[in-house]
Write a protein that holds these residues in place. Structure first.
Motif, PDB file in Angstrom:
ATOM      1  N   GLU A   1      -8.643 -29.436  21.037  1.00  0.00           N
ATOM      2  CA  GLU A   1      -8.495 -30.644  21.864  1.00  0.00           C
ATOM      3  C   GLU A   1      -7.632 -31.704  21.178  1.00  0.00           C
ATOM      4  O   GLU A   1      -7.104 -32.593  21.829  1.00  0.00           O
ATOM      5  N   ASN A   2      -7.534 -31.618  19.865  1.00  0.00           N
ATOM      6  CA  ASN A   2      -6.815 -32.633  19.096  1.00  0.00           C
ATOM      7  C   ASN A   2      -5.554 -32.084  18.426  1.00  0.00           C
ATOM      8  O   ASN A   2      -5.079 -32.640  17.435  1.00  0.00           O
ATOM      9  N   ARG A   3      -4.993 -30.996  18.965  1.00  0.00           N
ATOM     10  CA  ARG A   3      -3.785 -30.369  18.393  1.00  0.00           C
ATOM     11  C   ARG A   3      -2.612 -31.337  18.318  1.00  0.00           C
ATOM     12  O   ARG A   3      -1.842 -31.324  17.358  1.00  0.00           O
ATOM     13  N   GLN A   4      -2.459 -32.168  19.351  1.00  0.00           N
ATOM     14  CA  GLN A   4      -1.323 -33.099  19.379  1.00  0.00           C
ATOM     15  C   GLN A   4      -1.439 -34.117  18.242  1.00  0.00           C
ATOM     16  O   GLN A   4      -0.467 -34.388  17.540  1.00  0.00           O
ATOM     17  N   GLN A   5      -2.649 -34.655  18.031  1.00  0.00           N
ATOM     18  CA  GLN A   5      -2.847 -35.597  16.932  1.00  0.00           C
ATOM     19  C   GLN A   5      -2.611 -34.909  15.591  1.00  0.00           C
ATOM     20  O   GLN A   5      -2.007 -35.478  14.688  1.00  0.00           O
ATOM     21  N   LEU A   6      -3.065 -33.655  15.468  1.00  0.00           N
ATOM     22  CA  LEU A   6      -2.854 -32.903  14.235  1.00  0.00           C
ATOM     23  C   LEU A   6      -1.357 -32.720  13.965  1.00  0.00           C
ATOM     24  O   LEU A   6      -0.907 -32.867  12.832  1.00  0.00           O
ATOM     25  N   ALA A   7      -0.587 -32.436  15.006  1.00  0.00           N
ATOM     26  CA  ALA A   7       0.869 -32.275  14.848  1.00  0.00           C
ATOM     27  C   ALA A   7       1.505 -33.567  14.338  1.00  0.00           C
ATOM     28  O   ALA A   7       2.387 -33.537  13.475  1.00  0.00           O
ATOM     29  N   HIS A   8       1.039 -34.723  14.842  1.00  0.00           N
ATOM     30  CA  HIS A   8       1.553 -36.019  14.364  1.00  0.00           C
ATOM     31  C   HIS A   8       1.202 -36.238  12.889  1.00  0.00           C
ATOM     32  O   HIS A   8       2.028 -36.710  12.112  1.00  0.00           O
ATOM     33  N   ILE A   9      -0.024 -35.874  12.511  1.00  0.00           N
ATOM     34  CA  ILE A   9      -0.453 -36.012  11.116  1.00  0.00           C
ATOM     35  C   ILE A   9       0.419 -35.139  10.222  1.00  0.00           C
ATOM     36  O   ILE A   9       0.920 -35.589   9.190  1.00  0.00           O
TER      37      ILE A   9
ATOM     38  N   LEU B   1      -9.629 -33.701  10.857  1.00  0.00           N
ATOM     39  CA  LEU B   1      -8.758 -32.745  11.546  1.00  0.00           C
ATOM     40  C   LEU B   1      -8.037 -31.837  10.557  1.00  0.00           C
ATOM     41  O   LEU B   1      -7.915 -30.632  10.792  1.00  0.00           O
ATOM     42  N   VAL B   2      -7.553 -32.408   9.469  1.00  0.00           N
ATOM     43  CA  VAL B   2      -6.835 -31.626   8.460  1.00  0.00           C
ATOM     44  C   VAL B   2      -7.765 -30.573   7.867  1.00  0.00           C
ATOM     45  O   VAL B   2      -7.390 -29.409   7.716  1.00  0.00           O
ATOM     46  N   ILE B   3      -8.998 -30.959   7.566  1.00  0.00           N
ATOM     47  CA  ILE B   3      -9.976 -30.018   6.998  1.00  0.00           C
ATOM     48  C   ILE B   3     -10.288 -28.913   8.006  1.00  0.00           C
ATOM     49  O   ILE B   3     -10.300 -27.732   7.657  1.00  0.00           O
ATOM     50  N   LEU B   4     -10.521 -29.284   9.260  1.00  0.00           N
ATOM     51  CA  LEU B   4     -10.812 -28.270  10.281  1.00  0.00           C
ATOM     52  C   LEU B   4      -9.637 -27.318  10.462  1.00  0.00           C
ATOM     53  O   LEU B   4      -9.834 -26.118  10.656  1.00  0.00           O
ATOM     54  N   ASP B   5      -8.423 -27.842  10.386  1.00  0.00           N
ATOM     55  CA  ASP B   5      -7.246 -26.993  10.518  1.00  0.00           C
ATOM     56  C   ASP B   5      -7.200 -25.970   9.385  1.00  0.00           C
ATOM     57  O   ASP B   5      -6.934 -24.785   9.611  1.00  0.00           O
ATOM     58  N   ILE B   6      -7.463 -26.409   8.160  1.00  0.00           N
ATOM     59  CA  ILE B   6      -7.490 -25.485   7.015  1.00  0.00           C
ATOM     60  C   ILE B   6      -8.585 -24.437   7.228  1.00  0.00           C
ATOM     61  O   ILE B   6      -8.363 -23.242   7.038  1.00  0.00           O
ATOM     62  N   LEU B   7      -9.767 -24.890   7.659  1.00  0.00           N
ATOM     63  CA  LEU B   7     -10.894 -23.971   7.859  1.00  0.00           C
ATOM     64  C   LEU B   7     -10.664 -23.022   9.031  1.00  0.00           C
ATOM     65  O   LEU B   7     -11.264 -21.951   9.080  1.00  0.00           O
ATOM     66  N   SER B   8      -9.793 -23.394   9.968  1.00  0.00           N
ATOM     67  CA  SER B   8      -9.528 -22.519  11.117  1.00  0.00           C
ATOM     68  C   SER B   8      -8.784 -21.257  10.671  1.00  0.00           C
ATOM     69  O   SER B   8      -8.790 -20.248  11.364  1.00  0.00           O
ATOM     70  N   ARG B   9      -8.147 -21.316   9.504  1.00  0.00           N
ATOM     71  CA  ARG B   9      -7.428 -20.155   8.977  1.00  0.00           C
ATOM     72  C   ARG B   9      -8.317 -19.294   8.078  1.00  0.00           C
ATOM     73  O   ARG B   9      -8.159 -18.095   8.028  1.00  0.00           O
ATOM     74  N   GLU B  10      -9.228 -19.948   7.337  1.00  0.00           N
ATOM     75  CA  GLU B  10     -10.177 -19.190   6.519  1.00  0.00           C
ATOM     76  C   GLU B  10     -11.288 -20.103   6.021  1.00  0.00           C
ATOM     77  O   GLU B  10     -11.086 -21.298   5.831  1.00  0.00           O
ATOM     78  N   ALA B  11     -12.470 -19.495   5.814  1.00  0.00           N
ATOM     79  CA  ALA B  11     -13.584 -20.244   5.240  1.00  0.00           C
ATOM     80  C   ALA B  11     -13.195 -20.663   3.824  1.00  0.00           C
ATOM     81  O   ALA B  11     -12.320 -20.046   3.207  1.00  0.00           O
ATOM     82  N   SER B  12     -13.819 -21.686   3.319  1.00  0.00           N
ATOM     83  CA  SER B  12     -13.399 -22.224   2.037  1.00  0.00           C
ATOM     84  C   SER B  12     -14.590 -22.805   1.287  1.00  0.00           C
ATOM     85  O   SER B  12     -15.734 -22.727   1.737  1.00  0.00           O
ATOM     86  N   HIS B  13     -14.298 -23.409   0.145  1.00  0.00           N
ATOM     87  CA  HIS B  13     -15.260 -24.161  -0.654  1.00  0.00           C
ATOM     88  C   HIS B  13     -14.661 -25.548  -0.868  1.00  0.00           C
ATOM     89  O   HIS B  13     -13.449 -25.732  -0.667  1.00  0.00           O
ATOM     90  N   GLY B  14     -15.478 -26.515  -1.276  1.00  0.00           N
ATOM     91  CA  GLY B  14     -15.003 -27.891  -1.431  1.00  0.00           C
ATOM     92  C   GLY B  14     -13.795 -28.024  -2.336  1.00  0.00           C
ATOM     93  O   GLY B  14     -12.803 -28.666  -1.984  1.00  0.00           O
TER      94      GLY B  14
END
Length: 174
Positions: free
Chosen positions: A104-112, A32-45
């Protein structure tokens, strides 16, 4: 059951005196953390590793052995795409399916995020040796009285009151 690539880095850290650290991310949370970062911009490892390090204010740096298997899983699930660029680097982009799963997992992401922020504050506090000693002493006393002692509901209520008053005193300092 946890997967090795989901666990936090257990390597000793020079500022922490070695030993096994608690996991920062539970099963599936790093995804989820990785997807959240990628939702703002594409990235590299490597950039993802640095972004997670920044997110945790330097208290956690995932190793390539943690990041890359997680990326493989996300790609297998069609939540991200990984394309090789002319430079040989691999550009990682979230897919529409990944955006949906993240939503779908925004609430869990907020807890993280709240947990990471709370732990980061503790990490900053522990940089001061006297604060570290005081916090460790506080934890030891609580563990002894609450977890290992035969404590009554009235005693527990008193302890909670002391903690609440201490928090109020600290919040009202000039």
């Amino acid at each position: 059951m946890s997967h090795p690539h989901e666990e936090g880095d257990k390597a000793p850290h020079p500022d922490r005196g070695g030993g096994r650290r608690q996991r920062l991310f539970g099963h599936g949370e790093l995804r989820l953390v990785i997807l959240d970062i990628l939702s703002r911009e594409a990235s590299h490892g490597y950039e993802l590793i640095k972004a997670i390090e920044a997110l945790t204010h330097g208290s956690y740096t995932p190793s390539p052995g943690v990041i890359y298997p997680t990326l493989d899983f996300l790609q297998d699930q069609a939540l991200i795409t990984i394309k090789e660029e002319n430079s040989g680097r691999k550009k990682i982009t979230i897919t529409a399916q990944g955006q949906n799963w993240l939503a779908e997992n925004r609430q869990q992401l907020a807890h993280i995020q709240a947990r990471v922020q709370a732990r980061s504050v503790g990490f900053e506090l522990r940089k001061n040796p006297q604060m570290k000693r005081a916090l460790d002493n506080f934890k030891a006393v609580l563990d002894l009285r609450v977890n290992q002692g035969d404590i009554s509901p009235a005693q527990l209520k008193k302890i909670i009151g002391i903690i609440d008053r201490a928090a109020l005193d600290i919040s009202q300092l000039d």
